[in-house]
Design a protein around this motif. Structure first.
Motif, PDB file in Angstrom:
ATOM      1  N   ASP A 134       0.818  -1.212   0.000  1.00 39.10           N
ATOM      2  CA  ASP A 134       0.000   0.000   0.000  1.00 39.10           C
ATOM      3  C   ASP A 134       0.853   1.264   0.000  1.00 39.10           C
ATOM      4  O   ASP A 134       0.366   2.353   0.280  1.00 39.10           O
ATOM      5  N   GLY A 135       2.155   1.111  -0.301  1.00 36.87           N
ATOM      6  CA  GLY A 135       3.040   2.272  -0.348  1.00 36.87           C
ATOM      7  C   GLY A 135       3.511   2.746   1.002  1.00 36.87           C
ATOM      8  O   GLY A 135       4.168   3.793   1.088  1.00 36.87           O
ATOM      9  N   SER A 136       3.219   1.990   2.061  1.00 36.14           N
ATOM     10  CA  SER A 136       3.624   2.409   3.405  1.00 36.14           C
ATOM     11  C   SER A 136       5.133   2.245   3.605  1.00 36.14           C
ATOM     12  O   SER A 136       5.812   1.577   2.821  1.00 36.14           O
ATOM     13  N   TRP A 137       5.636   2.866   4.654  1.00 32.56           N
ATOM     14  CA  TRP A 137       7.057   2.807   5.033  1.00 32.56           C
ATOM     15  C   TRP A 137       7.986   3.364   3.946  1.00 32.56           C
ATOM     16  O   TRP A 137       9.180   3.059   3.900  1.00 32.56           O
ATOM     17  N   GLY A 138       7.435   4.174   3.062  1.00 38.05           N
ATOM     18  CA  GLY A 138       8.267   4.825   2.060  1.00 38.05           C
ATOM     19  C   GLY A 138       8.594   3.994   0.843  1.00 38.05           C
ATOM     20  O   GLY A 138       9.475   4.361   0.053  1.00 38.05           O
ATOM     21  N   TRP A 139       7.870   2.878   0.645  1.00 39.12           N
ATOM     22  CA  TRP A 139       8.178   2.003  -0.475  1.00 39.12           C
ATOM     23  C   TRP A 139       7.300   2.265  -1.691  1.00 39.12           C
ATOM     24  O   TRP A 139       7.314   1.507  -2.658  1.00 39.12           O
ATOM     25  N   GLY A 140       6.558   3.341  -1.699  1.00 39.40           N
ATOM     26  CA  GLY A 140       5.567   3.569  -2.743  1.00 39.40           C
ATOM     27  C   GLY A 140       6.128   3.696  -4.145  1.00 39.40           C
ATOM     28  O   GLY A 140       5.426   3.466  -5.129  1.00 39.40           O
ATOM     29  N   ASP A 141       7.402   4.067  -4.272  1.00 37.97           N
ATOM     30  CA  ASP A 141       7.976   4.270  -5.602  1.00 37.97           C
ATOM     31  C   ASP A 141       8.520   2.978  -6.224  1.00 37.97           C
ATOM     32  O   ASP A 141       8.946   2.989  -7.383  1.00 37.97           O
ATOM     33  N   LEU A 142       8.504   1.896  -5.488  1.00 32.65           N
ATOM     34  CA  LEU A 142       9.076   0.663  -6.017  1.00 32.65           C
ATOM     35  C   LEU A 142       8.138   0.009  -7.023  1.00 32.65           C
ATOM     36  O   LEU A 142       6.926  -0.028  -6.827  1.00 32.65           O
ATOM     37  N   PRO A 143       8.686  -0.549  -8.104  1.00 29.68           N
ATOM     38  CA  PRO A 143       7.841  -1.225  -9.100  1.00 29.68           C
ATOM     39  C   PRO A 143       7.404  -2.601  -8.598  1.00 29.68           C
ATOM     40  O   PRO A 143       8.016  -3.173  -7.689  1.00 29.68           O
ATOM     41  N   ALA A 144       6.357  -3.127  -9.182  1.00 27.42           N
ATOM     42  CA  ALA A 144       5.883  -4.471  -8.839  1.00 27.42           C
ATOM     43  C   ALA A 144       6.537  -5.491  -9.752  1.00 27.42           C
ATOM     44  O   ALA A 144       6.690  -5.267 -10.953  1.00 27.42           O
ATOM     45  N   LEU A 145       6.930  -6.616  -9.142  1.00 27.21           N
ATOM     46  CA  LEU A 145       7.523  -7.711  -9.904  1.00 27.21           C
ATOM     47  C   LEU A 145       6.662  -8.965  -9.753  1.00 27.21           C
ATOM     48  O   LEU A 145       5.758  -9.013  -8.910  1.00 27.21           O
ATOM     49  N   ASP A 146       6.955  -9.954 -10.553  1.00 26.69           N
ATOM     50  CA  ASP A 146       6.292 -11.245 -10.439  1.00 26.69           C
ATOM     51  C   ASP A 146       7.126 -12.096  -9.478  1.00 26.69           C
ATOM     52  O   ASP A 146       8.008 -12.846  -9.898  1.00 26.69           O
ATOM     53  N   ILE A 147       6.844 -11.946  -8.185  1.00 24.81           N
ATOM     54  CA  ILE A 147       7.626 -12.644  -7.165  1.00 24.81           C
ATOM     55  C   ILE A 147       7.131 -14.083  -7.047  1.00 24.81           C
ATOM     56  O   ILE A 147       6.025 -14.338  -6.576  1.00 24.81           O
ATOM     57  N   GLU A 148       7.964 -15.008  -7.503  1.00 22.60           N
ATOM     58  CA  GLU A 148       7.610 -16.425  -7.471  1.00 22.60           C
ATOM     59  C   GLU A 148       7.596 -16.972  -6.048  1.00 22.60           C
ATOM     60  O   GLU A 148       6.788 -17.820  -5.695  1.00 22.60           O
ATOM     61  N   MET A 149       8.531 -16.476  -5.215  1.00 18.93           N
ATOM     62  CA  MET A 149       8.676 -17.074  -3.898  1.00 18.93           C
ATOM     63  C   MET A 149       9.483 -16.151  -2.997  1.00 18.93           C
ATOM     64  O   MET A 149      10.373 -15.431  -3.461  1.00 18.93           O
ATOM     65  N   VAL A 150       9.152 -16.177  -1.706  1.00 15.57           N
ATOM     66  CA  VAL A 150       9.943 -15.522  -0.671  1.00 15.57           C
ATOM     67  C   VAL A 150      10.549 -16.620   0.193  1.00 15.57           C
ATOM     68  O   VAL A 150       9.826 -17.452   0.745  1.00 15.57           O
ATOM     69  N   ILE A 151      11.876 -16.628   0.310  1.00 12.15           N
ATOM     70  CA  ILE A 151      12.563 -17.676   1.071  1.00 12.15           C
ATOM     71  C   ILE A 151      13.162 -17.019   2.311  1.00 12.15           C
ATOM     72  O   ILE A 151      13.903 -16.040   2.210  1.00 12.15           O
TER      73      ILE A 151
END
Length: 590
Positions: free
Chosen positions: A455-472
């Motif tokens: 939701d753009g919180s913590w100052g991350w609003g400018d980051l692009p969205a990726l197709d994240i397959e997995m978080v390890i």
């Protein structure tokens, strides 16, 4: 210029050395040729509106001639009562410091000088002479000179050399201490000016802050694990009209430290990608591809060879180097000025640095498939998130693009001795939350944002969205966060940090770095952690795992990177998406 040099023989020696370098008559590495070319260019534009400095040969000679009145204090030269005779490279360095002046004010041009030169090239003796000049011969009211180093012992090397020079030197039968009115004490050298002093200070000395140096000498900057001495001296120069901060060092292995930072800055100045007319830099080294056992290589890297440093000594050191990898690393660092890793280093740092690409922009990879590795901590260790973006055509063997983010509590970053962390925070490479404990919600939000679920919180609003397959992730501190990721629709996989799990992705990391397929965005925190990473082997087994030499050497970002690489070694070529996902979970129980 030629007429003025007739009565300035030491300065003429410097000009002759430059001519020898640029004509090829004197062997030299790429960086030294660049430094000589920079000097030549500066002479052609001197005294213009764009470059308001001129080279004053008499001012250069004043400093050089003073240096040549000082006595040798060790070896056969001291036994004969000889005084210093500046070699061409030394005359070039001292002449530039003393000779370049502002065309209107007459103040010295250079405020900072960084010199890398291998061991036994007379650097400590040279620094001692610089300190005495700035203390007593420069005419600065209340001149304060500090010999600063990582330890009291190291700080005293230059100071003690200056102390012996002051006590034993003479000119026309009059002692140097008498000529300059010096009072030489055990821990200080004073002048008739009650505000002037020359003394050693060390990293652990609290009183290093609040100084007002006219000259700050930093010996063996590569030994400084922290940046406190350099930063405190640099920030204190502002109260003087033309002070000098000078470091002369050999190469080291900490590529995340202040020394390597200054080295990279000098490289950018010599290559012309940055401009700073107030910063002088010299790097004597072997060039890439040079044969380390070739005397021609030794001559390029050691400007005092056959003078302060004998060819026989180099031959003996080379023989020792060929006996073991550890000795070879020492030879490369100390005698050829080649930065190497320490101990059982896991990663080829030369290949790592060659694969840095500061032009990488995450926005260029929007929508691309990626894997996130997470290594969490809340107090003293960093929390790190790494993103690996595999090649679209060949995920297994193509280039791997890597981005990283690193987090610490604000109290840790601001603590005394963590000036390197504070500098990275200022430059946006370390992110903090208030207090003594990291608020992990900042990490949770980052992961969701990168997956297009934030939701753009913590100052991350400018980051692009990726197709994240997995978080390890490692289980420690992550259970609640992983539940939030799963609830948002992400596949989150717990990978416990044990050798059986880390062995294969760690090997993949090592191979990708050596093949120069792992392209990182130049984040200095991750590079620092890469240099800290050692390779350990399970006793009695074939598994390897990452480790560090001391607790201060953080490697959390590399652990996160290994996590992010783990899915890539699980993918079977002939399986579909569902089978591939099942294989991930089945492998965890192995």
């Amino acid at each position: 210029m030629a007429e003025s040099l007739v009565e300035t023989p030491v300065t003429q020696r410097a000009f002759d050395w430059v001519d020898g370098i640029l004509s090829g008559r004197i062997p030299a590495c790429k960086r030294i040729r660049q430094a000589c070319e920079r000097f030549r260019r500066d002479l052609t534009r001197a005294g213009t509106d764009q470059f308001p400095y001129v080279f004053d040969a008499e001012a250069s000679e004043h400093m050089c001639a003073f240096m040549e009145t000082l006595p040798h204090i060790e070896g056969a030269w001291a036994a004969r009562g000889d005084t210093l005779e500046l070699l061409g490279w030394q005359a070039f360095l001292i002449g530039q410091i003393g000779g370049w002046r502002h065309m209107l004010s007459g103040l010295r041009r250079f405020r900072t000088a960084y010199v890398e030169v291998p061991r036994k090239n007379g650097k400590s003796t040279l620094l001692a002479g610089v300190g005495l000049y700035f203390l007593g011969a420069d005419g600065e009211p209340g001149a304060k000179v500090y010999s600063a180093a990582a330890s009291t012992h190291q700080a005293r090397i230059v100071f003690d050399a200056a102390r012996v020079m002051a006590l034993t030197g003479e000119f026309d039968g009059t002692g140097l201490d008498e000529l300059l009115g010096l009072t030489v004490e055990e821990h200080k050298i004073k002048t008739p000016d009650p505000a002037a002093v020359f003394q050693p200070i060390a990293s652990q000395t609290k009183s290093k802050d609040g100084k007002n140096p006219h000259c700050a000498i930093v010996d063996e900057l590569h030994e400084h694990d922290k940046r406190d001495v350099w930063d405190s001296m640099a920030s204190a120069l502002g109260a003087r009209e033309h002070p000098l901060l000078i470091a002369i060092t050999t190469a080291g292995y900490n590529t995340g430290g202040i020394c390597f930072e200054q080295r990279k800055y000098v490289q950018s100045l010599l290559e012309g990608t940055r401009e700073n007319d107030r910063y002088l830099g010299l790097i004597f080294e072997a060039d890439e591809g040079d044969e380390p056992g070739d005397p021609a290589t030794w001559e390029k890297a050691n400007p005092s060879l056959n003078a302060a440093k004998s060819i026989e000594y180099m031959q003996d050191e080379w023989e020792k180097a060929t006996a073991s990898p550890a000795a070879m690393g020492e030879f490369l660092r100390k005698h050829l000025d080649i930065w190497t890793s320490v101990g059982a280093a896991a990663l080829d740092m030369e290949a790592w640095r060659a694969s840095e690409d500061a032009t990488l922009r995450l926005s260029d990879f929007a929508g691309r498939k990626g894997y996130l590795g997470v290594d969490l901590a809340t107090r003293h260790d960093p929390a790190s998130v790494t993103l690996v973006i595999p090649d679209e055509g060949d995920p297994g063997k193509g280039p791997l693009r890597v981005f990283s983010w690193h987090f610490l509590p604000e109290k840790v970053v601001d603590a005394p001795g963590n000036e390197h962390l504070w500098g990275w925070k200022k430059d946006g490479f370390v992110h903090t939350t208030p207090g003594a404990e990291l608020d992990l919600r900042i990490v949770e939000a980052l992961v969701l944002q990168l997956a297009g679920l934030g939701d753009g919180s913590w100052g991350w609003g400018d980051l692009p969205a990726l197709d994240i397959e997995m978080v390890i992730y490692d289980a420690l501190f992550a259970s609640q966060m992983a539940a939030a990721w799963e609830a948002a629709g992400l596949t989150a996989v717990e990978l416990r940090s044990r050798a059986s799990n880390l062995n294969e992705p760690f090997n993949k990391l090592i191979a990708a770095v050596e093949d120069r397929r792992l392209i990182n965005d130049g984040n200095p925190v991750l590079t620092w952690m890469a240099g800290n990473t050692l390779l350990k082997q399970v006793q009695g087994g074939d598994y390897i795992y990452p480790a560090k030499l001391v607790p201060e050497d953080k490697i959390d970002g590399i652990v996160a990177l290994i996590n992010a690489l783990w899915p890539l070694i699980q993918v079977a070529e002939d399986t579909g998406a569902q089978d591939r996902r099942n294989s991930f979970f089945m492998s965890l129980g192995a």
